[in-house]
Design an enzyme around this catalytic site. Sequence first.
Site, PDB file in Angstrom:
ATOM      1  N   VAL A 195     -17.371 -29.575 -59.632  1.00 40.66           N
ATOM      2  CA  VAL A 195     -17.271 -29.235 -61.043  1.00 40.66           C
ATOM      3  C   VAL A 195     -18.121 -30.212 -61.865  1.00 40.66           C
ATOM      4  O   VAL A 195     -18.202 -31.401 -61.534  1.00 40.66           O
ATOM      5  CB  VAL A 195     -15.785 -29.247 -61.470  1.00 40.66           C
ATOM      6  CG1 VAL A 195     -15.184 -30.638 -61.412  1.00 40.66           C
ATOM      7  CG2 VAL A 195     -15.593 -28.622 -62.846  1.00 40.66           C
TER       8      VAL A 195
ATOM      9  N   ASN B 226      -8.517 -29.559 -56.701  1.00 42.46           N
ATOM     10  CA  ASN B 226      -9.219 -30.777 -56.299  1.00 42.46           C
ATOM     11  C   ASN B 226     -10.071 -31.282 -57.470  1.00 42.46           C
ATOM     12  O   ASN B 226     -10.918 -30.558 -57.982  1.00 42.46           O
ATOM     13  CB  ASN B 226     -10.104 -30.461 -55.084  1.00 42.46           C
ATOM     14  CG  ASN B 226     -10.696 -31.715 -54.470  1.00 42.46           C
ATOM     15  OD1 ASN B 226     -11.218 -32.574 -55.169  1.00 42.46           O
ATOM     16  ND2 ASN B 226     -10.601 -31.818 -53.159  1.00 42.46           N
TER      17      ASN B 226
ATOM     18  N   VAL C  80     -12.560 -33.071 -57.659  1.00 42.04           N
ATOM     19  CA  VAL C  80     -13.999 -33.080 -57.386  1.00 42.04           C
ATOM     20  C   VAL C  80     -14.565 -31.663 -57.328  1.00 42.04           C
ATOM     21  O   VAL C  80     -15.741 -31.445 -57.576  1.00 42.04           O
ATOM     22  CB  VAL C  80     -14.271 -33.800 -56.044  1.00 42.04           C
ATOM     23  CG1 VAL C  80     -15.746 -33.825 -55.732  1.00 42.04           C
ATOM     24  CG2 VAL C  80     -13.685 -35.200 -56.061  1.00 42.04           C
ATOM     25  N   GLU C  81     -13.732 -30.691 -56.980  1.00 39.93           N
ATOM     26  CA  GLU C  81     -14.247 -29.339 -56.703  1.00 39.93           C
ATOM     27  C   GLU C  81     -14.122 -28.431 -57.933  1.00 39.93           C
ATOM     28  O   GLU C  81     -15.014 -28.370 -58.747  1.00 39.93           O
ATOM     29  CB  GLU C  81     -13.570 -28.787 -55.441  1.00 39.93           C
ATOM     30  CG  GLU C  81     -13.895 -29.711 -54.247  1.00 39.93           C
ATOM     31  CD  GLU C  81     -13.282 -29.298 -52.919  1.00 39.93           C
ATOM     32  OE1 GLU C  81     -12.739 -28.188 -52.799  1.00 39.93           O
ATOM     33  OE2 GLU C  81     -13.360 -30.119 -51.962  1.00 39.93           O
ATOM     34  N   MET C  82     -12.998 -27.762 -58.120  1.00 36.19           N
ATOM     35  CA  MET C  82     -12.866 -26.919 -59.310  1.00 36.19           C
ATOM     36  C   MET C  82     -12.145 -27.659 -60.444  1.00 36.19           C
ATOM     37  O   MET C  82     -12.210 -27.247 -61.604  1.00 36.19           O
ATOM     38  CB  MET C  82     -12.189 -25.592 -58.961  1.00 36.19           C
ATOM     39  CG  MET C  82     -13.070 -24.740 -58.033  1.00 36.19           C
ATOM     40  SD  MET C  82     -12.213 -23.347 -57.236  1.00 36.19           S
ATOM     41  CE  MET C  82     -12.096 -22.188 -58.604  1.00 36.19           C
TER      42      MET C  82
END
Lengths: 369, 369
Positions: free
Chosen positions: A93, A134, A136-138
């Site tokens: 993200v 997460n 770091v991710e979404m």
Amino acid sequence: MHTHLIIRSPRRGWQSLLLACAGLLAAPLAVADGEFPAKVPVPADNPMTPAKIELGKQLYFDPRISLSGTVSCNSCHMVQSNGSDNLPLSFGVFGRVDVPRNTPTVYNAAFNTVQFWDGRASSLEEQAKGPILNPVEMGMPNAEAVVDVLRKIPGYHAQFAQVFGGKEPITFDHAAEAIASFERTLVTPDSPYDRFVKGDKKALDVTAQEGLKLFNSVGCGTCHAGPMFDNPGLPMGEGFYQKFPAQPQNAACAKYVQKYHLHGDLGRYDVTHKDADKERFRVPGLRNVALTAPYFNYGTVPNLQEAVRVMAACELGKNLTETQTKQIEAFLNSLTGKFPQVTLPHLPQTPDSTLLMKVADMAKEMQKK
Amino acid sequence: MHTHLIIRSPRRGWQSLLLACAGLLAAPLAVADGEFPAKVPVPADNPMTPAKIELGKQLYFDPRISLSGTVSCNSCHMVQSNGSDNLPLSFGVFGRVDVPRNTPTVYNAAFNTVQFWDGRASSLEEQAKGPILNPVEMGMPNAEAVVDVLRKIPGYHAQFAQVFGGKEPITFDHAAEAIASFERTLVTPDSPYDRFVKGDKKALDVTAQEGLKLFNSVGCGTCHAGPMFDNPGLPMGEGFYQKFPAQPQNAACAKYVQKYHLHGDLGRYDVTHKDADKERFRVPGLRNVALTAPYFNYGTVPNLQEAVRVMAACELGKNLTETQTKQIEAFLNSLTGKFPQVTLPHLPQTPDSTLLMKVADMAKEMQKK
């Protein structure tokens, strides 16, 4: 615990028998011998329905359930590609570059006994929630935030109600169930290898047939066993999580470890905190492996031939000849199946975009830091 | 100069006549009276074929033609959504936050006389190249870099050769032509308004019918004219590029200017460097406008009612009553058409991912700066 969705017309029963028995096997199968399963395992508490699959597809392609409003499941697990993104490590993200491991393909993930490189999710339903939350991710802060977004989209109200009923049909669990149901449609049967196993001896050329023999005789098939080549042993059984690299004392392996930075990922240890689980990983299936470069947990190995060399050296302590490498590669190429046609969903719209308007300001603030 | 792709069975000929004549009109039409065109204009030098459309769809969904390997046309112009991303300003390559203007929808862009807010491209073919090479958007350094990526993907060789033939079928021009051909399929006919115009008087309720009358009587239809409500005058003709805000001396407008930061975009001036073109913009079409919040060049206005108020105050110097605003909104809601079913393409794979592996390192370097 599982019912089965029939992928095509049912055929000989032994494949599904094999799947059904997988949980009972104490040790992995010794040879790669399974045709692509005729059915995908479906948990009894999350039956597949057309409406649920359609809703799950919308959610899978909907970037509004990310902190930036721009990252969907499909951003990294691209259905239009190989189910991943061909990057060593995906961008998270707001373009974050600290996603820790290579993105596994969503195709045939329905057959995985456990999910993620370290097996920290036991089902697609559980997996689906991971990247959404997460940071770091979404990057969504919590389940409530996801539900809050979904409830602001009027079209989803009717759809969740239709699929799940109840007083408050929009929940994070239901969203994950719908996504998992869609993912169970992403399977790739009918590879040349499957046609070969079914008796079409011309489906593999001589090189690939030699590769298949080698695959088993040199030992690849010990772990990469069963119809998905992912080791159908018990998740808690011996050998389910394999050490990588297992043979760092092998000279060739040592070279690869250095060249491709293969050390340093604690793997399964992150989940169990047991020393014995350090650098242990779920054995990834090999279906469509020819399409999922780059390889391994850090995505540092650029192509399939090199991946075969690394595996032989670092897992089996063996150095293959170039001919052997190419033969095994030819066999692995035969594991590319037929991908389903997927109609793009049409996402329900938000009448007011205040939902997403805070994002730009937030992004600018983050950029300043 | 244009042939036409028939969208559905040809009907009364006056719509296409209107389109064909649009170029000859010196002044914009005074009333919004056009049914959705039965045909999409197709340039004679880029005829549509199924293979070209399919190739264009693949390219449209292929993030490998961006500097990060993660941004495709569809990242911002989402076909699964409204053809845009509902963000005020999209995020660019590596999560960049300096994309200067709101992303226009790709749906029905085939009917635009010129492309981009400032009209700097005269065709879809020309437009398609813009974001790919824009350092803020997809970030490719030049056309050669795009061609270099495409030539490293074996599957594209066969497809470009089939579609374009010639000694070197993979060119940036051809890629843009294919993308434009796919985009010409993204049209949304059959809105309630179209059914109303065709004689189904029940297709619009009383509120929407009042809104339609008001839309013309207060003056919206002067600029938002023709079947796409985008002013079908000559691109160089009087009034084609409209000043926004045109009535900053209106008290309500002055308030909106401040609240929504409506000043500061030089618009068409960026292209012509003529003082008279400062803050002038192409008149955006209104098809599916209910789905494309947030509104205007900076995407600062969150919903359609507010957009109607802003337009009335800042373009016409008029303050609408709440009833009038709602009536016009109801009419605008009736312009939402039927979206096509789009089958997701399946992208040809790269056998070696060295292509994308440099990206992660580059991203990390950029992050450090």
